[in-house]
Design a protein around this motif. Structure first.
Motif, mmCIF file in Angstrom:
data_model
loop_
_atom_site.group_PDB
_atom_site.id
_atom_site.type_symbol
_atom_site.label_atom_id
_atom_site.label_comp_id
_atom_site.label_asym_id
_atom_site.label_seq_id
_atom_site.Cartn_x
_atom_site.Cartn_y
_atom_site.Cartn_z
ATOM 1 N N PRO A 174 0.789 -1.138 -0.072
ATOM 2 C CA PRO A 174 -0.164 -0.012 -0.029
ATOM 3 C C PRO A 174 0.805 1.366 -0.076
ATOM 4 C CG PRO A 174 0.018 -0.820 2.168
ATOM 5 C CD PRO A 174 1.005 -1.902 1.256
ATOM 6 N N ARG A 175 0.092 2.301 -0.487
ATOM 7 C CA ARG A 175 1.093 3.601 -0.288
ATOM 8 C C ARG A 175 1.151 3.903 1.212
ATOM 9 N NH1 ARG A 175 -3.233 7.783 -3.478
ATOM 10 N NH2 ARG A 175 -1.515 9.157 -2.734
ATOM 11 N N ASP A 176 2.164 4.572 1.506
ATOM 12 C CA ASP A 176 2.540 4.956 2.871
ATOM 13 C C ASP A 176 2.057 6.710 3.047
ATOM 14 O OD1 ASP A 176 4.672 6.193 1.449
ATOM 15 O OD2 ASP A 176 6.170 5.194 2.657
ATOM 16 N N ASP A 177 1.685 7.190 2.013
ATOM 17 C CA ASP A 177 1.538 8.807 1.930
ATOM 18 C C ASP A 177 0.090 9.270 2.433
ATOM 19 O OD1 ASP A 177 0.710 7.750 -0.550
ATOM 20 O OD2 ASP A 177 1.362 9.509 -1.473
ATOM 21 N N ILE A 178 -0.940 8.211 2.439
ATOM 22 C CA ILE A 178 -2.242 8.380 2.749
ATOM 23 C C ILE A 178 -2.923 7.288 3.688
ATOM 24 C CG2 ILE A 178 -3.083 10.071 0.734
ATOM 25 C CD1 ILE A 178 -4.508 7.720 -0.504
ATOM 26 N N HIS A 179 -3.737 7.623 4.521
ATOM 27 C CA HIS A 179 -4.368 6.610 5.325
ATOM 28 C C HIS A 179 -4.654 5.349 4.470
ATOM 29 C CE1 HIS A 179 -6.382 4.690 8.633
ATOM 30 N NE2 HIS A 179 -5.655 5.211 9.424
ATOM 31 N N GLN A 180 -4.747 4.303 5.196
ATOM 32 C CA GLN A 180 -5.067 3.002 4.637
ATOM 33 C C GLN A 180 -6.835 2.836 4.295
ATOM 34 O OE1 GLN A 180 -3.243 -0.537 5.534
ATOM 35 N NE2 GLN A 180 -1.497 0.147 5.127
#
Ligand SMILES: CN1c2c(nc(N)[nH]c2=O)NC[C@@H]1CNc1ccc(C(=O)N[C@@H](CCC(=O)N[C@@H](CCC(=O)N[C@@H](CCC(=O)O)C(=O)O)C(=O)O)C(=O)O)cc1
Ligand SMILES: N[C@@H](CCS)C(=O)O
Ligand SMILES: [Zn+2]
Length: 770
Positions: free
Chosen positions: A577-583
């Motif tokens: 997953p991205r780590d720059d927006i919340h899951q």
């Protein structure tokens, strides 16, 4: 000097060499010696990669042919008699516990396999007897591998799973009631002996993993640390090596009393500062006066490039408190959960590949951070500049934001999460519509992914066959599995998922916001690997993803065809997953894309739709409390948002595997799925009691046989299982299905097992309709 360290390296090799060798051994195409030689080659290669990267402390005994917990089971002789009594070779006994053995008159199912903490890796559960004893293997693997590395000129730090975690992660065998932690006293002498032998072999330090310290622990487990580590740390500096106590995947702040009472005498203490950087302050205060801090700042669970500036600041703040000699820069956990090397990715757009670091690159990262702190930033100036530039490029890239997706998310309503009517009304309509018998039989979706399927897909990917040729091939596969389901007399059919390389990767490849790799494999269990797609931006569905195959399957089937989708949480968790927006934001984007797919399937005439959520449990924060409730709230919402757009008469199924469902039962119930299929065959049927206790009103298919093993369950065995289930579930509530999909199985055993399963269901059907 600040040293650098890695807690464990991926085992499979650059081209999944270990998988290929192991499967060749199982298929009698490679000898035992050849497999062992391949293992050795890989270990040497992996140690060399880390050495060349400049890592100071390199692990050994992180390598396993199937699973590292299984290695400990065998090494401590915690082998149930049903495996040990056949006189199998050590290697075959090991694989028998991992995957069952049905050959040469021996017929034994595997031990249970469950999720490793909140990851997509699975470990084999230690299984204890009431009269359990332990004995160290004559030729313990940690010593063998330590010496192997030493011979190659590399002094490694062996890794062991600690005694408290080994016991706490295990269970009593079926029909036994021993509480595993009560075996500690019997187990400790074996650890003492092993540590002494390691020291004799030349190991100065040993990493001893106690990852259960990130859980909320019952008092008997907390209390076990003191006697355990009094014994083991007493050996330090004398007959035994210095111990580096490692925790990961969470913070340990809530267990400081345990740490203070029992663990401050260990030589070093490792914490995961990626998950929880804030714990640094408190951990530093709780360290023993000479204890070293191993600071996990390079993420062992994701593929994003490290933020050097942030990591260096964190390490420098630790150095200020403890001094350079008392700080080690480390990976946050083993790198087992990351792919081998970014160098193999030739097809990635350089814009995005510059944002990633796989295991080999992460080894370089820990070395660079350690050097920056030891020798000053100027010693790695160009690396720091390149890192800052790359992070800036990602933060400002057009690939990450899609205003249309944001707009749709803002417009999501509460009503969109709810089905039109409650289950009883829905069920009446579904009954009329689907006309299913009592004890309906079905499968979980995938049928064997044969060599031929993989070869055709590979040819299609390489452009060696056209899209039409591939489509015709897939249609033929679908017709074939429908004919087999006709023969087997199953009740709800599936199309078999022949077009899917993997249940998550397939969807990732069809959605915007993702990128995918060609070689970035990660071990999931045993020889099985997954290639998680990478979420780099806002997610949307440019076009239907599964409708063509499901519609075709329904058109050639005389029984209800189940559409098959992977749910939003599973798509999220089994991707990087991205780590720059919340899951939660990523999950909602996935849910909206899947909602459109569900509605399109229904419009195409598919009236049973399964949305698999096997990763729902895995995402549960490891500690109980408000974080769990928050997670479950957005996770359940994302499932409901993806499924609630259908009519009452359309039956929504969901599926869970690899999870203990009791502790998140209320979340499963809140999904409001009409039918649940859950892995259960290796668990005690008693666990199903929660369905009565909570008066669960909807339908359930607890798996009646294990799909990880080639072993064929007999009809009687399945009947016995159904009888047990009927102690807890009502006959008109019970579906009959295997534990999970059949993609890893061969056709021969699949047909035999399903035939026994259908016969068992039919026998119950006739008894109950009398
Ligand atoms: C249900 N499970 C899954 C999890 N996670 C997922 N992401 N997916 C899952 O299904 N987690 C929990 C469980 C874990 N279980 C499994 C079960 C099975 C596998 C598995 O079978 N993995 C395959 C790889 C699957 C895949 O993507 N295959 C591709 C590529 C195939 C390939 O190897 N191609 C060859 C060339 C063709 C040939 O000659 O064979 C090549 O590239 O060299 C495909 O099918 O196209 C595995 O083999 O390990 C994983 C987890
Ligand atoms: N539908 C998928 C679920 C796996 S968890 C399958 O059958 O493989
Ligand atoms: Zn499953």
């Amino acid at each position: 000097m600040v040293q650098s360290s890695i807690l464990g390296f991926p085992r499979m090799g650059k081209l999944r060499d270990l998988k290929k060798a192991t499967e060749a051994y199982w298929g009698d195409k490679l000898s035992k010696d050849e497999l062992l030689a391949e293992g050795k080659r890989l270990r040497l290669e992996h140690w060399k990669i880390q050495k060349d990267a400049g890592v100071d402390i390199i692990p050994s005994n992180d390598f396993a042919y199937y699973d590292h917990v299984l290695d400990h089971i065998q090494m401590f002789n915690a082998i149930p008699e049903r495996y040990s009594k056949h006189g199998l070779s050590t290697l075959d006994e090991y694989f028998a516990m991992g995957r069952g053995h049905q050959k040469d008159g021996i017929d034994v199912p595997s031990l249970e396999m469950v999720k490793w903490f909140d990851s997509n890796y699975h470990y084999v559960k230690p299984t204890f007897q009431n009269d359990q004893t332990f004995k160290l293997h004559d030729d313990p693997k940690p010593i063998r591998h330590f010496l192997e590395a030493k011979e190659a000129g590399i002094t490694t730090r062996p890794v062991l799973l600690g005694p408290v975690s080994f016991l706490h992660l295990g269970k009593a065998d079926r029909n036994q009631n021993v509480d595993p932690i009560t075996l500690l006293e019997k187990l400790l002498p074996v650890y003492e002996q092993l540590l002494k032998e390691l020291k004799k072999a030349g190991a100065e330090t040993v990493q001893i993993d106690e990852p259960v310290l990130v859980f909320d622990l019952p008092s008997k487990i907390r209390d076990a640390f003191k006697p355990a580590y009094q014994k083991l740390t007493a050996l330090q500096g004398g007959e035994g090596p210095q111990l580096v106590l490692a925790t990961y995947f969470g913070d340990v702040v809530h267990n400081f009393d345990v740490i203070d009472a029992a663990l401050t005498n260990t030589y070093a203490f490792h914490v995961d500062l990626v998950r929880n950087p804030e714990q640094l302050e408190k951990v530093a205060q709780h360290l023993g006066s000479k204890q070293i801090l191993s600071a996990g700042v390079v993420d062992g669970r994701n593929i994003w490039k490290n933020n050097f500036k942030r990591s260096i600041e964190l390490i420098e703040s630790a150095v200020q408190k403890l001094g350079k000699e008392r700080v080690i820069v480390a990976s946050s956990s083993s790198l087992l959960h990351t792919p081998h090397t970014l160098e193999s990715e030739k097809n990635l757009d350089p814009e995005v590949s510059d944002w990633f670091a796989f295991a080999t690159q992460k080894a370089t990262e820990v070395a660079i951070i350690a050097k920056a702190v030891t020798e000053g930033a100027s010693s790695v100036k160009s690396q720091l500049e390149a890192n800052a530039k790359s992070l800036e490029a990602r933060a400002t890239s057009k690939r990450t934001n899609n205003p249309e997706v944001k707009k749709r998310q803002e417009a999501v309503t509460k009503e969109q999460h709810e089905r039109k009517s409650a289950f009883p009304t829905r069920y009446d309509q579904q009954k009329q519509h689907l006309k299913l018998p009592l004890f309906p039989t079905t499968t979980i979706g995938s049928f064997p992914q044969t060599k031929d399927i993989r070869i055709q897909r590979n040819k299609f990917t390489k452009g060696e066959i056209t899209a039409e040729e591939y489509e015709k091939f897939i249609e033929k596969e679908i017709r074939d599995v429908i004919a087999i389901q006709d023969e087997l007399e199953l009740d709800v059919y599936v199309h078999g998922e022949p077009e899917r390389n993997d249940m998550v990767q397939y969807f990732g490849e069809r959605m915007d916001g993702y990128v995918f790799t060609t070689h970035a494999w990660v071990q999931s269990y045993g020889s099985r690997c997954v290639r998680p797609p990478i979420i780099v931006g806002d997610i949307s569905r440019p076009a239907p993803m599964t409708v063509k195959e499901s519609k075709y399957a329904a058109s050639v089937s005389k029984k209800p065809m189940k559409g098959m989708l992977t749910g939003p949480i599973t798509c999220l968790r089994w991707s990087f997953p991205r780590d720059d927006i919340h899951q939660s934001v990523q999950a909602q984007q996935l849910a909206l894309a899947l909602r459109d797919e569900v509605v399109d399937l229904e419009a195409a005439g598919i009236y049973v739709i399964q949305v698999d959520e096997p990763a729902l449990r895995e995402g549960l924060p490891l500690r109980s409390g408000s974080e769990r409730e928050k997670y479950l709230s957005w996770a359940v919402d994302s499932f409901k948002l993806s499924t609630a757009g259908v009519k009452d008469s359309t039956q929504i199924h969901s599926h869970f595997c690899y999870s203990e469902f009791q502790d998140f039962f209320h979340a499963i119930a809140a999904l409001d799925a009409d039918v649940l299929s859950i892995e259960n065959s290796k668990s005690d049927a008693k666990l199903l009691k929660v369905f009565i206790d909570e008066a669960y009103p909807r339908h359930i298919g607890p798996g009646v046989y294990d799909i990880h093993s080639p072993r064929v369950p007999s009809e009687q065995e399945i009947k016995d299982r159904i009888t047990e289930m009927l102690e807890y579930l009502k006959p008109d509530q019970l579906w009959i299905n295997p534990d999970c999909g059949l993609k890893t199985r061969q056709w021969k055993e699949t047909k035999a097992a399903l035939s026994n399963m259908v016969a068992a269901a039919q026998s119950f059907r006739s008894q109950h309709s009398k």
